[in-house]
Design an enzyme around this catalytic site. Structure first.
Site, PDB file in Angstrom:
ATOM      1  N   ASP A 106       2.407  -3.021  13.291  1.00 15.04           N
ATOM      2  CA  ASP A 106       1.726  -3.533  12.088  1.00 15.04           C
ATOM      3  C   ASP A 106       2.003  -5.031  11.985  1.00 15.04           C
ATOM      4  O   ASP A 106       2.553  -5.525  11.006  1.00 15.04           O
ATOM      5  CB  ASP A 106       2.248  -2.799  10.844  1.00 15.04           C
ATOM      6  N   ALA A 110       0.822  -1.201   0.000  1.00 19.04           N
ATOM      7  CA  ALA A 110       0.000   0.000   0.000  1.00 19.04           C
ATOM      8  C   ALA A 110       0.865   1.263   0.000  1.00 19.04           C
ATOM      9  O   ALA A 110       0.468   2.299  -0.499  1.00 19.04           O
ATOM     10  CB  ALA A 110      -0.912  -0.018   1.223  1.00 19.04           C
TER      11      ALA A 110
HETATM   12  N1  ADP Z   1      14.686  -7.729   4.092  1.00 23.34           N
HETATM   13  C1  ADP Z   1      13.847  -8.534   3.443  1.00 23.34           C
HETATM   14  N2  ADP Z   1      14.247  -9.752   3.011  1.00 23.34           N
HETATM   15  C2  ADP Z   1      13.396 -10.558   2.331  1.00 23.34           C
HETATM   16  N3  ADP Z   1      12.132 -10.242   2.020  1.00 23.34           N
HETATM   17  C3  ADP Z   1      11.662  -9.048   2.417  1.00 23.34           C
HETATM   18  C4  ADP Z   1      12.486  -8.129   3.145  1.00 23.34           C
HETATM   19  N4  ADP Z   1      11.776  -7.011   3.390  1.00 23.34           N
HETATM   20  C5  ADP Z   1      10.563  -7.224   2.842  1.00 23.34           C
HETATM   21  N5  ADP Z   1      10.476  -8.441   2.257  1.00 23.34           N
HETATM   22  C6  ADP Z   1       9.303  -9.004   1.547  1.00 23.34           C
HETATM   23  O1  ADP Z   1       8.552  -7.942   0.992  1.00 23.34           O
HETATM   24  C7  ADP Z   1       7.255  -7.863   1.604  1.00 23.34           C
HETATM   25  C8  ADP Z   1       6.863  -6.395   1.827  1.00 23.34           C
HETATM   26  O2  ADP Z   1       7.819  -5.753   2.622  1.00 23.34           O
HETATM   27  P1  ADP Z   1       7.389  -4.776   3.808  1.00 23.34           P
HETATM   28  O3  ADP Z   1       8.637  -4.189   4.408  1.00 23.34           O
HETATM   29  O4  ADP Z   1       6.461  -5.497   4.717  1.00 23.34           O
HETATM   30  O5  ADP Z   1       6.658  -3.610   2.995  1.00 23.34           O
HETATM   31  P2  ADP Z   1       5.151  -3.047   3.023  1.00 23.34           P
HETATM   32  O6  ADP Z   1       5.249  -1.792   3.826  1.00 23.34           O
HETATM   33  O7  ADP Z   1       4.835  -2.817   1.590  1.00 23.34           O
HETATM   34  O8  ADP Z   1       4.269  -4.093   3.666  1.00 23.34           O
HETATM   35  C9  ADP Z   1       7.365  -8.655   2.891  1.00 23.34           C
HETATM   36  O9  ADP Z   1       6.116  -9.195   3.295  1.00 23.34           O
HETATM   37  C10 ADP Z   1       8.369  -9.730   2.518  1.00 23.34           C
HETATM   38  O10 ADP Z   1       7.733 -10.789   1.828  1.00 23.34           O
HETATM   39 MG    MG Z   2       4.483  -5.491   5.190  1.00 21.97          MG
END
Ligand code: ADP
Ligand code: MG
Length: 218
Positions: free
Chosen positions: A131, A16
């Site tokens: 979150d 989002a």
């Molecule tokens: N450091 C990371 N290593 C591997 N996968 C990641 C990492 N950071 C995020 N992801 C993947 O990307 C998705 C979205 O990242 P996130 O930081 O939760 O962003 P958002 O704010 O869009 O939810 C996570 O649910 C995970 O699957």
């Molecule tokens: Mg996330």
């Protein structure tokens, strides 16, 4: 000097708020997380929100690691572009593990217990996640290894009981929604949580219960 990583290929995730792209950080596999512009917010407010969330996320990712709670290493920050370069961790999300019918029940229970313990440590160290869903938890070393927390941009330093209770409440809801074995999982989660946060667990659970009641009758 900070190198400008060049994104490789399409985003691995577009949520989002942010998009994540694979980048190479001096030979290490990394992800570039960039907060997108929101047209519905006035420009000055939008920039402030994106900058604050970026800053907050970095601060809490680092603070959590100091407590011994795994999070991706922050390789670089560019506040002017609302960008963070993060260590790319392997492994499924907790959600993927709980949704996979081929994962044995004892592995699910182990994963949820160690997730509870890690959240307890985070709370005992005075950080609320803000979150907390099973998509924001990775299992880089499999269901029996320590989990890693992602996406701390809505988190709080020195939270009150309410923020801690909300974290716990969201986990309970998430576990109930995801698995056919939710009762055993919620129990394992709370056992782990009490190990990680032995002094606070009772009060935080009681607050989570209050919040559940409030949500139900709202
Ligand atoms: N450091 C990371 N290593 C591997 N996968 C990641 C990492 N950071 C995020 N992801 C993947 O990307 C998705 C979205 O990242 P996130 O930081 O939760 O962003 P958002 O704010 O869009 O939810 C996570 O649910 C995970 O699957
Ligand atoms: Mg996330």
């Amino acid at each position: 000097m900070s190198a400008e990583p060049s994104p490789q290929g399409p985003p691995v995730s577009r949520g989002a708020e942010a998009s994540l792209r694979k980048v190479d950080w001096w030979g290490f596999p990394a992800l570039l997380k960039e907060r997108d512009q929101k047209a519905y917010r006035p420009k000055a407010l939008d920039e402030r929100v994106r900058r604050e969330r970026t800053r907050n996320e970095v601060r809490l990712l680092v603070d959590a690691r100091r407590l011994g709670v795994r999070t991706p290493i922050v390789y670089d920050v560019d506040l002017a572009k609302y960008r963070i370069t993060l260590e790319e961790l392997p492994g499924p999300t907790l959600r993927q593990v709980l949704e996979d019918p081929n994962v044995p029940p004892e592995d699910e229970v182990a994963a949820v217990r160690s997730f509870g313990r890690a959240l307890g440590l985070l709370h005992a160290g005075s950080i609320a996640h803000g979150d907390l869903t099973s998509s924001n938890v990775l299992l880089p070393d499999g269901p029996h290894g320590a989990p890693a927390f992602l996406d701390l941009s809505m988190g709080t330093r020195s939270p009150g009981l309410e923020e801690l209770g909300i974290d716990l409440h969201l986990v309970e809801e998430d576990l109930k929604a995801l698995s056919g074995r939710s009762e055993a999982l919620v129990r394992a989660f709370h056992e782990g949580y009490a190990e990680g946060n032995p002094h606070g667990a009772r009060d935080v659970r009681a607050r989570a219960k209050l919040i559940r009641g409030r949500v139900r009758y709202a």
